[in-house]
Design a protein around this motif. Structure first.
Motif, mmCIF file in Angstrom:
data_model
loop_
_atom_site.group_PDB
_atom_site.id
_atom_site.type_symbol
_atom_site.label_atom_id
_atom_site.label_comp_id
_atom_site.label_asym_id
_atom_site.label_seq_id
_atom_site.Cartn_x
_atom_site.Cartn_y
_atom_site.Cartn_z
ATOM 1 N N VAL A 19 0.755 -1.259 0.040
ATOM 2 C CA VAL A 19 -0.001 -0.076 0.073
ATOM 3 C C VAL A 19 0.908 1.199 -0.029
ATOM 4 C CG1 VAL A 19 -1.783 1.370 1.401
ATOM 5 C CG2 VAL A 19 -2.156 -1.198 1.072
ATOM 6 N N HIS A 20 1.878 1.230 1.117
ATOM 7 C CA HIS A 20 2.821 2.356 0.901
ATOM 8 C C HIS A 20 3.517 2.686 -0.329
ATOM 9 C CE1 HIS A 20 5.786 5.137 2.215
ATOM 10 N NE2 HIS A 20 6.922 4.221 1.827
ATOM 11 N N ARG A 23 0.858 4.123 -2.953
ATOM 12 C CA ARG A 23 0.312 5.454 -2.572
ATOM 13 C C ARG A 23 1.612 6.492 -3.143
ATOM 14 N NH1 ARG A 23 -1.843 4.367 3.281
ATOM 15 N NH2 ARG A 23 -3.855 4.200 2.872
ATOM 16 N N ILE A 29 -5.164 1.978 -4.848
ATOM 17 C CA ILE A 29 -5.158 1.034 -4.159
ATOM 18 C C ILE A 29 -6.362 0.061 -4.247
ATOM 19 C CG2 ILE A 29 -4.894 -0.156 -1.786
ATOM 20 C CD1 ILE A 29 -3.278 2.655 -1.462
ATOM 21 N N ASP A 31 -9.643 -2.029 -3.578
ATOM 22 C CA ASP A 31 -10.461 -2.006 -2.300
ATOM 23 C C ASP A 31 -10.358 -3.279 -1.643
ATOM 24 O OD1 ASP A 31 -11.634 0.418 -2.662
ATOM 25 O OD2 ASP A 31 -13.391 -0.279 -3.735
ATOM 26 N N ARG A 34 -7.032 -2.607 0.481
ATOM 27 C CA ARG A 34 -7.520 -1.861 1.637
ATOM 28 C C ARG A 34 -8.234 -2.423 2.648
ATOM 29 N NH1 ARG A 34 -7.542 3.768 0.318
ATOM 30 N NH2 ARG A 34 -7.433 4.337 -1.951
ATOM 31 N N SER A 35 -9.224 -3.470 2.343
ATOM 32 C CA SER A 35 -10.000 -4.177 3.453
ATOM 33 C C SER A 35 -9.033 -5.410 3.933
ATOM 34 C CB SER A 35 -11.110 -4.901 2.630
ATOM 35 O OG SER A 35 -11.733 -5.873 3.380
ATOM 36 N N LEU A 37 -5.831 -5.086 4.534
ATOM 37 C CA LEU A 37 -4.900 -4.278 5.335
ATOM 38 C C LEU A 37 -5.527 -3.805 6.829
ATOM 39 C CD1 LEU A 37 -2.202 -2.960 6.072
ATOM 40 C CD2 LEU A 37 -2.921 -0.994 5.055
ATOM 41 N N ALA A 38 -6.990 -3.532 6.520
ATOM 42 C CA ALA A 38 -7.806 -3.006 7.831
ATOM 43 C C ALA A 38 -7.994 -4.273 8.694
ATOM 44 C CB ALA A 38 -8.960 -2.557 7.240
#
Length: 112
Positions: A19-20, A23, A29, A31, A34-35, A37-38
Motif C-alpha cells: 500500500v505504501h 501511494r 489501491i 478496495d 484496503r480491506s 490491510l484493515a
C-alpha cells in the motif's frame, strides 16, 4: 485458515508495504487490498499477546553466527528459517529457537 501471530504480523507488513509503495507512486489501491490491510491491522491489534520472551527474535548477523554461515547465505535460507521481513527498510528477523533447531538438524545430518 488460522495464522499464528507472527504470520499475521508478517502479512500485515507485506500488505502495508504494498500500500505504501502504491501511494508513493500514485497508483490506486484496490478496495480488497484496503480491506485486507484493515482486517490484518485489527487482527494484529486485537489478537493474542505477543510471543513470550522465550521466543527471542534475532537478526541476520546473529543467525549467521549460530549457523556458521555468511549473512548472505542466511538471507538465502530465510524461507527455510521461517524468517520475517520487518521495518521500513525491511530486515530479516528469525526466532532464535527455529535457527538453533535448523542448526541442530543440519549437524545431525552431517554426523549421520
Amino acid at each position: 485458515m488460522n495464522l499464528r501471530e507472527v504470520e499475521v504480523y508478517a502479512a500485515y507488513c507485506c500488505v502495508a508495504e504494498f500500500v505504501h509503495r502504491r501511494r508513493r507512486s500514485g497508483i490506486p489501491i484496490p478496495d480488497p487490498v484496503r480491506s485486507l490491510l484493515a482486517r490484518l491491522d485489527a487482527s494484529r491489534l486485537l489478537g493474542p499477546e505477543p510471543p513470550p520472551p522465550a521466543e527471542e527474535l534475532i537478526d541476520v548477523r546473529a543467525a549467521a553466527e549460530i549457523l556458521g554461515r555468511t549473512t548472505r547465505q542466511v538471507r538465502r535460507l530465510a524461507a527455510s528459517l521461517d524468517g520475517v521481513r520487518v521495518g521500513d527498510r525491511p530486515r530479516w528477523v528469525f526466532q532464535r529457537s527455529v535457527v538453533e533447531e535448523y542448526a541442530a538438524e543440519r549437524d545431525a545430518r552431517a554426523a549421520g
